[in-house]
Write an enzyme that holds these catalytic residues in place. Sequence first.
Site, PDB file in Angstrom:
ATOM      1  N   GLY A  11       0.836  -1.211   0.000  1.00 41.76           N
ATOM      2  CA  GLY A  11       0.000   0.000   0.000  1.00 41.76           C
ATOM      3  C   GLY A  11       0.863   1.251   0.000  1.00 41.76           C
ATOM      4  N   ARG A  72       0.898  -4.973  -5.483  1.00 47.92           N
ATOM      5  CA  ARG A  72       1.000  -6.211  -4.718  1.00 47.92           C
ATOM      6  C   ARG A  72       1.283  -7.293  -5.754  1.00 47.92           C
ATOM      7  NH1 ARG A  72      -2.973  -3.470  -1.261  1.00 47.92           N
ATOM      8  NH2 ARG A  72      -1.815  -2.993   0.629  1.00 47.92           N
ATOM      9  N   ASP A 103       5.274  -4.592   6.160  1.00 47.28           N
ATOM     10  CA  ASP A 103       5.945  -5.837   6.557  1.00 47.28           C
ATOM     11  C   ASP A 103       5.803  -6.933   5.499  1.00 47.28           C
ATOM     12  OD1 ASP A 103       3.271  -6.216   7.197  1.00 47.28           O
ATOM     13  OD2 ASP A 103       3.725  -7.593   8.838  1.00 47.28           O
ATOM     14  N   THR A 125       4.107   2.657   5.614  1.00 45.78           N
ATOM     15  CA  THR A 125       2.702   2.235   5.633  1.00 45.78           C
ATOM     16  C   THR A 125       1.932   3.160   6.570  1.00 45.78           C
ATOM     17  OG1 THR A 125       1.146   0.542   6.408  1.00 45.78           O
ATOM     18  CG2 THR A 125       3.336   0.461   7.358  1.00 45.78           C
ATOM     19  N   ASP A 127      -0.354   2.219   8.371  1.00 46.64           N
ATOM     20  CA  ASP A 127      -0.874   1.406   9.492  1.00 46.64           C
ATOM     21  C   ASP A 127      -0.021   1.506  10.762  1.00 46.64           C
ATOM     22  OD1 ASP A 127      -2.715   0.601   7.613  1.00 46.64           O
ATOM     23  OD2 ASP A 127      -1.727  -1.310   7.206  1.00 46.64           O
ATOM     24  N   ASP A 129       2.026  -0.522  11.836  1.00 49.30           N
ATOM     25  CA  ASP A 129       1.948  -1.819  12.511  1.00 49.30           C
ATOM     26  C   ASP A 129       3.251  -2.604  12.409  1.00 49.30           C
ATOM     27  OD1 ASP A 129       1.791  -2.130   9.792  1.00 49.30           O
ATOM     28  OD2 ASP A 129       0.232  -3.662   9.832  1.00 49.30           O
ATOM     29  N   ARG A 171      -5.715  -1.969   8.714  1.00 53.79           N
ATOM     30  CA  ARG A 171      -5.711  -3.433   8.549  1.00 53.79           C
ATOM     31  C   ARG A 171      -6.089  -4.102   9.871  1.00 53.79           C
ATOM     32  NH1 ARG A 171      -3.025  -6.302   4.053  1.00 53.79           N
ATOM     33  NH2 ARG A 171      -1.906  -4.438   3.507  1.00 53.79           N
TER      34      ARG A 171
HETATM   35  P1  ADP Z   1       2.698  -4.226   2.683  1.00 49.67           P
HETATM   36  O1  ADP Z   1       4.118  -4.213   2.245  1.00 49.67           O
HETATM   37  O2  ADP Z   1       2.068  -2.870   2.644  1.00 49.67           O
HETATM   38  O3  ADP Z   1       2.505  -4.935   4.022  1.00 49.67           O
HETATM   39  P2  ADP Z   1       1.569  -6.546   1.307  1.00 49.67           P
HETATM   40  O4  ADP Z   1       1.402  -7.352   2.549  1.00 49.67           O
HETATM   41  O5  ADP Z   1       0.450  -6.554   0.335  1.00 49.67           O
HETATM   42  O6  ADP Z   1       1.848  -5.007   1.598  1.00 49.67           O
HETATM   43  O7  ADP Z   1       2.895  -7.064   0.579  1.00 49.67           O
HETATM   44  C1  ADP Z   1       3.380  -6.413  -0.574  1.00 49.67           C
HETATM   45  C2  ADP Z   1       4.066  -7.408  -1.467  1.00 49.67           C
HETATM   46  O8  ADP Z   1       5.213  -7.964  -0.805  1.00 49.67           O
HETATM   47  C3  ADP Z   1       3.259  -8.638  -1.861  1.00 49.67           C
HETATM   48  O9  ADP Z   1       2.333  -8.378  -2.882  1.00 49.67           O
HETATM   49  C4  ADP Z   1       4.363  -9.554  -2.341  1.00 49.67           C
HETATM   50  O10 ADP Z   1       4.804  -9.175  -3.621  1.00 49.67           O
HETATM   51  C5  ADP Z   1       5.472  -9.256  -1.328  1.00 49.67           C
HETATM   52  N1  ADP Z   1       5.428 -10.258  -0.256  1.00 49.67           N
HETATM   53  C6  ADP Z   1       4.607 -10.308   0.801  1.00 49.67           C
HETATM   54  N2  ADP Z   1       4.835 -11.403   1.562  1.00 49.67           N
HETATM   55  C7  ADP Z   1       5.834 -12.094   0.928  1.00 49.67           C
HETATM   56  C8  ADP Z   1       6.512 -13.319   1.179  1.00 49.67           C
HETATM   57  N3  ADP Z   1       6.237 -14.081   2.238  1.00 49.67           N
HETATM   58  N4  ADP Z   1       7.475 -13.696   0.305  1.00 49.67           N
HETATM   59  C9  ADP Z   1       7.785 -12.952  -0.775  1.00 49.67           C
HETATM   60  N5  ADP Z   1       7.170 -11.776  -1.058  1.00 49.67           N
HETATM   61  C10 ADP Z   1       6.213 -11.349  -0.232  1.00 49.67           C
HETATM   62  O1  F6P Z   2      -1.722  -1.336   4.545  1.00 49.89           O
HETATM   63  C1  F6P Z   2      -2.290  -0.131   4.156  1.00 49.89           C
HETATM   64  C2  F6P Z   2      -3.772  -0.296   3.910  1.00 49.89           C
HETATM   65  O2  F6P Z   2      -4.300   0.955   3.504  1.00 49.89           O
HETATM   66  C3  F6P Z   2      -4.573  -0.860   5.083  1.00 49.89           C
HETATM   67  O3  F6P Z   2      -4.848   0.103   6.067  1.00 49.89           O
HETATM   68  C4  F6P Z   2      -5.800  -1.385   4.377  1.00 49.89           C
HETATM   69  O4  F6P Z   2      -6.394  -2.428   5.111  1.00 49.89           O
HETATM   70  C5  F6P Z   2      -5.244  -1.886   3.072  1.00 49.89           C
HETATM   71  O5  F6P Z   2      -3.998  -1.223   2.869  1.00 49.89           O
HETATM   72  C6  F6P Z   2      -6.138  -1.637   1.894  1.00 49.89           C
HETATM   73  O6  F6P Z   2      -5.561  -2.236   0.785  1.00 49.89           O
HETATM   74  P1  F6P Z   2      -6.018  -1.955  -0.718  1.00 49.89           P
HETATM   75  O7  F6P Z   2      -5.333  -0.716  -1.164  1.00 49.89           O
HETATM   76  O8  F6P Z   2      -5.518  -3.153  -1.453  1.00 49.89           O
HETATM   77  O9  F6P Z   2      -7.494  -1.806  -0.711  1.00 49.89           O
END
Ligand code: ADP
Ligand code: F6P
Length: 319
Positions: A11, A72, A103, A125, A127, A129, A171
């Site tokens: 995000g 993502r 994360d 982020t 969040d 978190d 989240r």
């Molecule tokens: P954020 O970084 O905001 O927490 P996401 O949880 O959607 O967002 O993760 C972003 C991207 O990081 C995922 O779409 C994926 O490409 C990569 N990612 C997440 N978890 C893993 C994992 N366990 N192994 C490899 N890549 C990952």
């Molecule tokens: O992690 C950032 C965040 O905005 C969260 O607060 C929310 O739950 C999520 O991303 C929304 O994701 P998307 O942009 O895929 O709707």
Amino acid sequence: MKRIGVLTSGGDAPGMNAAIRAVTRTAIYNDMEVIGFCRGYDGLLDGDVIPLSVSSVGGIIHRGGTVLRTARCPRFMKPEGVREGLRRLKEYDIDALVVIGGDGSFHGAYELHKLGFPVVGIPGTIDNDMAGTDCTVGFDTACNTALQCIEKLRDTASSHERLFLVEVMGRNAGFLALEAAVAAGAEYVLLPEVKFDLDTLCKKLHYARERGKTHSLIIVAEGVMPVSELAAKLKDTAGFDARIIVLGHIQRGGSPSSFDAVLASRLGGGAVEALKRGEYGVMVGRIAGNIVTCPLQVSWEQKKDLDADMMSLIETLGI
Ligand code: ADP
Ligand code: F6P
């Protein structure tokens, strides 16, 4: 270290551009070249790259979103995706990668690190978190955006003597909800970290009515339940008629606050300094005002707790 890559993933968050700028300029200041991968790990796998220069990152420090765009990328969550990413990094002659994201994005960076590739993470982020830093890039701006919206809602809530349920992002975490609730002087906040009890909430609302309070604002973290569901419960069990609003993605946009622009700049500089020191597989964070590093895994393995004082404060002030 001659050539580094940078990407934003997951995000988006206000301040990501300030971080890209700081990484790029600190690296160039230290005689390195910088390549930007567009659309997070998608751009890494697809070879969607742009060279970054001192001037190409000019005029972006104040802009919301991310000029590198973000995504993502499910492909990167598989071992063959990570191996392909490593192959691409070698193809572009990249010596190290800076990953700006949450994360989830750090998990991806950690997979590259496990294959021996130098990575550093910058926590970005709304969040907040992630352990390893008191604040993530974007959190402060999102709090301010939520606050501005809630203040507007308070005006109309008070004129019409209404109850409003305001759903904020985060989240599964309640950092944004708690901060916005205290800042806005909201009567109540519902957080995923605290067990929700409908009876207690109804009692508080009845008590507020009895002592003459004509309007109320309840901040609901999205991780608790959708506000539409909560409104239906309040109507069915106690006859309360609530207006609902989901602040949604508006919280992710806008120019970074001064706090976020400075935080992102310091973390961007800190990430390159960490690479120069040969610190790999780490994230940079800000703890008690200092820029520090810790292993990437800290961001998801350690639990970051909500501030207990803030939680009791809202209870006291929302009397
Ligand atoms: P954020 O970084 O905001 O927490 P996401 O949880 O959607 O967002 O993760 C972003 C991207 O990081 C995922 O779409 C994926 O490409 C990569 N990612 C997440 N978890 C893993 C994992 N366990 N192994 C490899 N890549 C990952
Ligand atoms: O992690 C950032 C965040 O905005 C969260 O607060 C929310 O739950 C999520 O991303 C929304 O994701 P998307 O942009 O895929 O709707």
